[in-house]
Write a protein that holds these residues in place. Structure first.
Motif, PDB file in Angstrom:
ATOM      1  N   ALA A  82       0.833  -1.204   0.000  1.00 17.25           N
ATOM      2  CA  ALA A  82       0.000   0.000   0.000  1.00 17.25           C
ATOM      3  C   ALA A  82       0.871   1.259   0.000  1.00 17.25           C
ATOM      4  O   ALA A  82       0.592   2.225  -0.722  1.00 17.25           O
ATOM      5  CB  ALA A  82      -0.929  -0.007   1.204  1.00 17.25           C
ATOM      6  N   ASP A  86       1.028   4.096  -2.910  1.00 23.50           N
ATOM      7  CA  ASP A  86       0.778   5.502  -2.580  1.00 23.50           C
ATOM      8  C   ASP A  86       1.967   6.376  -2.935  1.00 23.50           C
ATOM      9  O   ASP A  86       1.799   7.502  -3.433  1.00 23.50           O
ATOM     10  CB  ASP A  86       0.469   5.641  -1.086  1.00 23.50           C
ATOM     11  CG  ASP A  86      -0.950   5.218  -0.742  1.00 23.50           C
ATOM     12  OD1 ASP A  86      -1.711   4.869  -1.670  1.00 23.50           O
ATOM     13  OD2 ASP A  86      -1.290   5.229   0.456  1.00 23.50           O
ATOM     14  N   ARG A 176      -6.474   4.831  -7.322  1.00 24.87           N
ATOM     15  CA  ARG A 176      -5.868   4.319  -6.083  1.00 24.87           C
ATOM     16  C   ARG A 176      -6.762   3.275  -5.436  1.00 24.87           C
ATOM     17  O   ARG A 176      -6.302   2.197  -5.032  1.00 24.87           O
ATOM     18  CB  ARG A 176      -5.638   5.489  -5.130  1.00 24.87           C
ATOM     19  CG  ARG A 176      -4.994   5.118  -3.809  1.00 24.87           C
ATOM     20  CD  ARG A 176      -5.028   6.328  -2.896  1.00 24.87           C
ATOM     21  NE  ARG A 176      -4.384   6.078  -1.617  1.00 24.87           N
ATOM     22  CZ  ARG A 176      -4.684   6.737  -0.500  1.00 24.87           C
ATOM     23  NH1 ARG A 176      -5.627   7.687  -0.517  1.00 24.87           N
ATOM     24  NH2 ARG A 176      -4.067   6.459   0.629  1.00 24.87           N
ATOM     25  N   TYR A 180      -5.999  -0.776  -4.763  1.00 20.83           N
ATOM     26  CA  TYR A 180      -6.129  -1.407  -3.453  1.00 20.83           C
ATOM     27  C   TYR A 180      -7.052  -2.626  -3.537  1.00 20.83           C
ATOM     28  O   TYR A 180      -6.750  -3.693  -2.965  1.00 20.83           O
ATOM     29  CB  TYR A 180      -6.674  -0.404  -2.427  1.00 20.83           C
ATOM     30  CG  TYR A 180      -5.643   0.447  -1.736  1.00 20.83           C
ATOM     31  CD1 TYR A 180      -4.740   1.229  -2.451  1.00 20.83           C
ATOM     32  CD2 TYR A 180      -5.574   0.478  -0.349  1.00 20.83           C
ATOM     33  CE1 TYR A 180      -3.798   2.005  -1.812  1.00 20.83           C
ATOM     34  CE2 TYR A 180      -4.639   1.260   0.306  1.00 20.83           C
ATOM     35  CZ  TYR A 180      -3.749   2.022  -0.424  1.00 20.83           C
ATOM     36  OH  TYR A 180      -2.816   2.790   0.224  1.00 20.83           O
ATOM     37  N   PRO A 188      -8.272   2.597   1.252  1.00 19.62           N
ATOM     38  CA  PRO A 188      -7.484   3.726   1.766  1.00 19.62           C
ATOM     39  C   PRO A 188      -8.367   4.726   2.488  1.00 19.62           C
ATOM     40  O   PRO A 188      -9.549   4.880   2.169  1.00 19.62           O
ATOM     41  CB  PRO A 188      -6.875   4.341   0.494  1.00 19.62           C
ATOM     42  CG  PRO A 188      -7.792   3.930  -0.608  1.00 19.62           C
ATOM     43  CD  PRO A 188      -8.332   2.583  -0.221  1.00 19.62           C
ATOM     44  N   LEU A 192      -5.209  10.999  -1.063  1.00 21.42           N
ATOM     45  CA  LEU A 192      -3.756  10.966  -1.156  1.00 21.42           C
ATOM     46  C   LEU A 192      -3.212  12.379  -1.380  1.00 21.42           C
ATOM     47  O   LEU A 192      -2.253  12.793  -0.734  1.00 21.42           O
ATOM     48  CB  LEU A 192      -3.332  10.059  -2.317  1.00 21.42           C
ATOM     49  CG  LEU A 192      -1.852   9.734  -2.446  1.00 21.42           C
ATOM     50  CD1 LEU A 192      -1.367   8.982  -1.225  1.00 21.42           C
ATOM     51  CD2 LEU A 192      -1.605   8.912  -3.709  1.00 21.42           C
TER      52      LEU A 192
END
Length: 207
Positions: A82, A86, A176, A180, A188, A192
């Motif tokens: 993760a 990111d 994102r 995931y 998340p 971000l």
């Protein structure tokens, strides 16, 4: 000129060169363009960097060192994956000029050797990155860690390309979340970098 001032001058020149290369491409950019962007004399630029290739060499080396550094995270295999995702997505959004410069060099046959030479200089670090990703997928129980490494890098390189082209139009947060989910990671929390454009927005190349 003391050491601190010299370093500031080098960084100012490199920042100007990056902006010019990202906007015009390597071949169309000139030292005069970089001089104007940096607000310094031509002599000062050529003192530190005799030619355009020297500027590109420095910028590419820094770029690849940043790419190779994405493994410097700790935690469980899932937490590390993760954090790597990111880190790359954050870099894709926050370093658009670097990404544009690198992509322009890669896709142009005349400048691709410059990028290949930079990769050769960073061979050990990039190999460590590939091996580290394979070890990470092995720790997650993947049947083919080498293929997983290739596919993750392929997907993320595609994301970097799209983000460099479409910038604020690119739905990075939804991408994102999709990544995931694809890897079975917990959803998340928070944004971000910033909220996505509305779901109905369509990506169009900007001028």
């Amino acid at each position: 000129m003391n050491e601190g001032m010299r370093e500031q001058s080098r960084e100012r020149i490199l920042a100007a060169a990056l902006a010019v290369f990202a906007a015009k491409g390597y071949h169309k950019a000139t030292i005069s363009d970089i001089t104007a962007e940096a607000g310094v004399s031509r002599g000062l630029i050529t003192y530190y960097f005799p030619g355009k290739q020297d500027l590109v060499t420095e910028l590419l080396d820094r770029y690849l060192e940043g790419v190779a550094g994405v493994l410097d995270v700790s935690g469980t295999p899932d937490e590390r994956l993760a954090a790597i995702i990111d880190g790359i997505l954050r870099a894709a959004v926050s370093t658009v000029p670097v990404q544009r410069m690198a992509l322009s060099l890669i896709v142009n046959p005349a400048t691709h050797p410059l990028f290949a030479a930079a990769e050769a200089r960073k061979e050990a670090q990039l190999t460590k990155l590939e091996d580290g990703l394979r070890d990470l997928f092995a720790a997650r129980g993947a049947d083919d860690p080498a293929l997983e490494e290739v596919m993750l890098r392929s997907v993320l390189e595609g994301v970097i390309f799209k983000a460099a082209v479409y910038t604020d139009q690119y739905p990075m947060e939804r991408v994102r979340g999709w990544l995931y989910r694809m890897y079975g990671l917990p959803a998340p929390e928070g944004h971000l970098i910033q909220a996505d454009p509305p779901p109905i927005a369509r990506m169009r190349a900007t001028a």
